[in-house]
Design a protein around this motif. Sequence first.
Motif, short mmCIF file in Angstrom:
data_model
loop_
_atom_site.label_atom_id
_atom_site.label_comp_id
_atom_site.label_asym_id
_atom_site.label_seq_id
_atom_site.Cartn_x
_atom_site.Cartn_y
_atom_site.Cartn_z
N LYS A 205 18.49 -25.07 -37.62
CA LYS A 205 19.61 -26.00 -37.47
C LYS A 205 19.51 -27.14 -38.48
CE LYS A 205 21.44 -29.12 -33.88
NZ LYS A 205 22.87 -28.77 -33.69
N LYS B 54 14.77 -22.42 -33.81
CA LYS B 54 16.17 -22.87 -33.76
C LYS B 54 16.31 -24.27 -34.36
CE LYS B 54 19.82 -24.49 -30.90
NZ LYS B 54 20.35 -24.83 -29.59
N HIS C 294 22.56 -13.67 -29.63
CA HIS C 294 21.16 -13.64 -30.06
C HIS C 294 20.75 -12.24 -30.56
CE1 HIS C 294 16.85 -14.96 -29.84
NE2 HIS C 294 16.69 -13.66 -29.79
N ASN D 86 19.04 -17.83 -32.21
CA ASN D 86 19.38 -18.87 -31.24
C ASN D 86 20.39 -19.87 -31.79
OD1 ASN D 86 18.00 -17.97 -29.05
ND2 ASN D 86 16.24 -19.32 -29.29
N TYR D 87 20.23 -20.25 -33.03
CA TYR D 87 21.17 -21.21 -33.62
C TYR D 87 22.55 -20.56 -33.80
CZ TYR D 87 23.28 -24.39 -37.01
OH TYR D 87 24.13 -25.25 -37.66
#
Length: 413
Positions: free
Chosen positions: A372, A368, A223, A267-268
């Motif tokens: 995504k 995220k 992250h 985060n992804y």
Amino acid sequence: MNTIAERYVKLVLALGRHDADYVDAFYGPPEWKAEAERQKTALPEIRATAERLIAEIPNLTDGDRKDELVVLRRDYLKRQLDALRARVRMLEGAKLTFDEESQALYDAVAPTHPDSYFEATLQEIAQALPGEGPLVDRYEAFRSRFIVPADRLSRVFDRAIAECRARTLPHVQLPANESFTVEYVRGKPWSGYNWYQGDFRSLIQVNTDLPIYIDRAIDLACHEGYPGHHVYNALLEKHLVRDRGWVEFSVYALFSPQSLIAEGTANYGIEVAFPGDERLAFERDVLFPLAGLDGSQAAAYAKTRALVDRLSYAGNEAARKYLNGERTRTQTVEWLTRYAMSPAAAAEQRTRFFDTYRSYVINYNLGKDLVKQYVESKGNAASQPERRWQEFVRLLASPRLPSALRQTAPPPR
Ligand SMILES: [Zn+2]
């Protein structure tokens, strides 16, 4: 555009004088910062200037339209200015609801879920953690077996960072002198922070107020570092600031749409770097032994953690009701211990985060999900790790707005 961009940077710096958290990073000419300190521009004047700059942004020419980045740049700068104007209004005392605020600042609104939405997941967690007493206590007792001892923290984190970097480098051309320093701190409302310094350097701070669990190592390394914030900032600096001379990217206004992209990609990036079961394998075989933990428990821990992750939108609900004045801090802490599985101390820390960063919370999980969906909507990126890396890196190195991510896919539920 370059003139407007320069005035935007100066305006962000001017607002930073009124709002200590606003300027997250700045590595443009130092005299611009000194000038902002000296001028002490008042809020109404900052707002009026933002409005003027929005009106002055030129229309796209046919030539502009041939370069996608130029098109994105224009929309982005306009929207960043609009968010700046909203932040000024808030500092002037305007009361926005949680959703109005997130729309104004982050160009997105998080979906709303009733308590019942989380109940099904809570039941699954209860089955995974049989026993007496409140579920959050059972979870905390289970989790206590996965705390990294303080004297092993830096070696575990260093190994995780090295792994994330090694997994990222084959897919991203990073400047040769990029670097990343980790510091351990206390008494902050966040658990980790990347302070981008410019010249491809990051300072990452880890808050050790609360116990640090083994899964934090990869979360933090990806992250804050690779392929998250450090890579994102380095790519913007290289491709937009240095190669194209777009100065607006030398400043990072925290309360702006840019943060949804930054947090969402950070985060992804974890699942991009560790597709499928690769994270579990690395944690079990490398990090658990380094931390002196029992690797045979790694799968059970990962499974429970994945269930608890499904409660992430509970954090948004808690923040929304708390900031809209529908629940007190005490009620919010209680609700978080039940619906987000946060032990009381962590829930209390989260309410402090809500106080400071407010609707920023949506950037992590909604961010995220939007990133995504965007990346995986491209061709066969969902099933091909290499394609996914390409689309992901393309997103990292371009100024794309949250609402433009959303246009490619239905909003997450
Ligand atoms: Zn972050």
